[in-house]
Each structure stands twice: as structure tokens, then as C-alpha cells.
Design a protein around this motif. Structure first.
Motif, mmCIF file in Angstrom:
data_model
loop_
_atom_site.group_PDB
_atom_site.id
_atom_site.type_symbol
_atom_site.label_atom_id
_atom_site.label_comp_id
_atom_site.label_asym_id
_atom_site.label_seq_id
_atom_site.Cartn_x
_atom_site.Cartn_y
_atom_site.Cartn_z
ATOM 1 N N UNK A 46 -8.196 -38.952 40.802
ATOM 2 C CA UNK A 46 -7.621 -37.837 40.482
ATOM 3 C C UNK A 46 -8.524 -36.655 40.156
ATOM 4 N N UNK A 47 -9.687 -37.606 39.378
ATOM 5 C CA UNK A 47 -10.819 -36.770 38.863
ATOM 6 C C UNK A 47 -12.077 -36.291 40.214
ATOM 7 N N UNK A 48 -11.889 -37.228 41.321
ATOM 8 C CA UNK A 48 -12.695 -36.952 42.408
ATOM 9 C C UNK A 48 -11.769 -36.019 43.283
ATOM 10 N N UNK A 49 -10.429 -36.008 43.442
ATOM 11 C CA UNK A 49 -9.685 -34.821 43.949
ATOM 12 C C UNK A 49 -9.337 -33.327 43.520
ATOM 13 N N UNK A 50 -9.922 -33.432 42.575
ATOM 14 C CA UNK A 50 -9.915 -31.841 41.340
ATOM 15 C C UNK A 50 -11.757 -31.606 42.328
ATOM 16 N N UNK A 51 -12.103 -32.182 42.025
ATOM 17 C CA UNK A 51 -13.494 -32.042 43.094
ATOM 18 C C UNK A 51 -13.636 -31.936 43.968
ATOM 19 N N UNK A 52 -12.960 -31.904 45.146
ATOM 20 C CA UNK A 52 -12.922 -32.207 46.476
ATOM 21 C C UNK A 52 -12.035 -30.252 46.450
ATOM 22 N N UNK A 53 -11.893 -29.690 45.486
ATOM 23 C CA UNK A 53 -10.843 -29.062 45.791
ATOM 24 C C UNK A 53 -11.609 -27.742 45.523
ATOM 25 N N UNK A 54 -12.752 -28.212 45.257
ATOM 26 C CA UNK A 54 -14.247 -26.930 45.498
ATOM 27 C C UNK A 54 -13.305 -25.653 44.925
ATOM 28 N N UNK A 55 -12.296 -26.073 43.628
ATOM 29 C CA UNK A 55 -12.529 -24.493 42.725
ATOM 30 C C UNK A 55 -12.484 -25.316 41.322
ATOM 31 N N UNK A 59 -12.233 -30.894 37.829
ATOM 32 C CA UNK A 59 -12.087 -31.473 37.410
ATOM 33 C C UNK A 59 -13.060 -31.888 35.681
ATOM 34 N N UNK A 60 -13.865 -30.767 35.435
ATOM 35 C CA UNK A 60 -14.488 -31.091 33.953
ATOM 36 C C UNK A 60 -12.348 -31.023 33.341
ATOM 37 N N UNK A 61 -11.943 -30.089 33.247
ATOM 38 C CA UNK A 61 -10.688 -29.502 32.672
ATOM 39 C C UNK A 61 -10.392 -31.527 32.432
ATOM 40 N N UNK A 62 -10.020 -31.742 33.608
ATOM 41 C CA UNK A 62 -9.759 -33.143 33.390
ATOM 42 C C UNK A 62 -10.022 -33.816 32.385
ATOM 43 N N UNK A 63 -11.919 -33.774 32.219
ATOM 44 C CA UNK A 63 -12.016 -34.927 30.921
ATOM 45 C C UNK A 63 -11.688 -34.465 30.308
ATOM 46 N N UNK A 64 -11.158 -33.246 29.604
ATOM 47 C CA UNK A 64 -11.283 -32.477 28.360
ATOM 48 C C UNK A 64 -12.569 -31.659 28.159
ATOM 49 N N UNK A 65 -13.228 -31.298 29.107
ATOM 50 C CA UNK A 65 -14.502 -31.456 29.133
ATOM 51 C C UNK A 65 -14.536 -29.304 29.655
ATOM 52 N N UNK A 66 -13.719 -28.853 27.885
ATOM 53 C CA UNK A 66 -13.354 -27.177 28.573
ATOM 54 C C UNK A 66 -14.072 -25.913 28.231
ATOM 55 N N UNK A 68 -17.856 -26.550 29.923
ATOM 56 C CA UNK A 68 -17.708 -26.368 31.685
ATOM 57 C C UNK A 68 -16.902 -25.793 32.757
ATOM 58 N N UNK A 69 -16.173 -26.640 32.411
ATOM 59 C CA UNK A 69 -14.586 -26.356 33.093
ATOM 60 C C UNK A 69 -14.540 -24.821 33.097
ATOM 61 N N UNK A 70 -14.425 -24.098 32.163
ATOM 62 C CA UNK A 70 -14.779 -22.433 32.151
ATOM 63 C C UNK A 70 -15.727 -21.961 32.490
ATOM 64 N N UNK A 71 -16.842 -22.037 32.592
ATOM 65 C CA UNK A 71 -18.014 -21.702 32.908
ATOM 66 C C UNK A 71 -18.479 -21.821 34.052
ATOM 67 N N UNK A 72 -17.509 -23.328 35.020
ATOM 68 C CA UNK A 72 -17.375 -22.965 36.436
ATOM 69 C C UNK A 72 -16.942 -22.042 37.090
ATOM 70 N N UNK A 73 -15.488 -22.891 36.540
ATOM 71 C CA UNK A 73 -14.419 -21.388 37.423
ATOM 72 C C UNK A 73 -14.859 -20.315 36.441
ATOM 73 N N UNK A 74 -15.216 -20.079 35.736
ATOM 74 C CA UNK A 74 -15.820 -18.607 35.933
ATOM 75 C C UNK A 74 -17.097 -18.096 36.811
ATOM 76 N N UNK A 75 -17.586 -18.452 37.177
ATOM 77 C CA UNK A 75 -19.156 -18.424 38.225
ATOM 78 C C UNK A 75 -18.627 -18.399 39.817
ATOM 79 N N UNK A 76 -17.636 -19.267 39.527
ATOM 80 C CA UNK A 76 -16.707 -19.590 41.447
ATOM 81 C C UNK A 76 -15.621 -17.970 41.406
ATOM 82 N N UNK A 77 -15.115 -18.459 40.649
ATOM 83 C CA UNK A 77 -13.725 -16.922 40.409
ATOM 84 C C UNK A 77 -15.339 -15.360 40.323
#
Length: 131
Positions: A46-55, A59-66, A68-77
Motif C-alpha cells: 500500500x505504501x509503495x502504491x501510494x508512492x507510485x501515484x506520484x502525488x 505515502x507519508x500520510x499512510x505512515x502517520x508522518x503528517x 513530511x506529507x504536508x510539506x511534500x504535498x505542498x511542494x507538489x501542488x
């Protein structure tokens, strides 16, 4: 995942150490351990599939690393939005940069999740034993 990633051997040794601890638990505690870990452990696929999506960040949200997930998502958006402005080059650089950083987690997804699950199992073990 931190920059100083644990080696595969260290992660496997950690898992084996936790398994030894659990084998020494009384039956009722061992049952509680398995019931709690069954609900808390994460699936590497599941972690790998979430990472494959390239959004970036899912995958960081999946592991509760909020954070890092927010930073990466913000940079992506931000990168995606900049693609549709006159700052296309900066947007493209942001998307390439975050993708390169996330590729590392994709290649090591099994180890990242195994290390995460070791941490969860150790936490549950300590909560059951009071150590």
C-alpha cells in the motif's frame, strides 16, 4: 524517512529482537500483542502504491508522518500550479525535485515500512510490559 536510513541488516536484527521478546511473553500478553499489532501494522505494498501515484506525500500520510506529507504535498501542488503560469520552469523543477526525493522511498518501500512496523511493535511491546 530520515536521511540517515538504517541498513537492511539493522532493520532485520531489530525485527528479530522484537520477535524474541514477544516469544518470551506470557500467553495472554502475547495474544494482546498480536491483536494490537494486527490493527496497527502497515502494508508495504500500500505504501509503495501510494508512492507510485506520484502525488507526493500520500505515502507519508499512510505512515502517520503528517509534517513530511504536508510539506511534500505542498511542494507538489505549488509545482503543479506554477506549470500553468509564466513560472513553468520553476514549477517543473519543483516537481522533478520532489519526485527524485520520493523515488528513494519508492525503491526502499519494503524497508521503510518494515522499520516503521518494528517501531510500532516495539511500542506495543513496551506498553504491554511496562518497560
Amino acid at each position: 524517512m530520515s536521511i540517515a536510513r538504517k541498513s537492511k541488516e539493522t532493520i532485520q536484527e531489530d525485527e528479530e529482537r522484537i520477535r524474541r521478546w514477544v516469544r518470551e511473553l506470557p500467553d495472554d500478553k502475547r495474544l494482546q500483542f498480536f491483536q494490537q499489532t494486527e490493527q496497527a501494522l502497515k502494508d508495504p505494498d500500500t505504501y509503495a502504491v501510494l508512492n507510485y501515484l506520484f502525488i507526493a506525500g500520500l505515502h507519508h500520510f499512510y505512515l502517520g508522518k503528517w509534517l513530511r506529507g504536508c510539506i511534500n504535498l505542498s511542494v507538489f501542488i505549488t509545482g503543479a500550479v506554477l506549470l500553468f503560469t509564466n513560472l513553468t520552469g520553476i514549477g517543473l523543477l519543483l516537481l522533478i525535485g520532489v519526485t527524485v526525493i520520493e523515488l528513494k522511498d519508492l525503491f526502499y518501500s519494503q524497508l521503510v515500512v518494515q522499520d516503521y512496523n518494528n517501531g510500532v511493535m516495539e511500542k506495543i511491546y513496551h506498553s504491554l510490559t511496562g518497560n
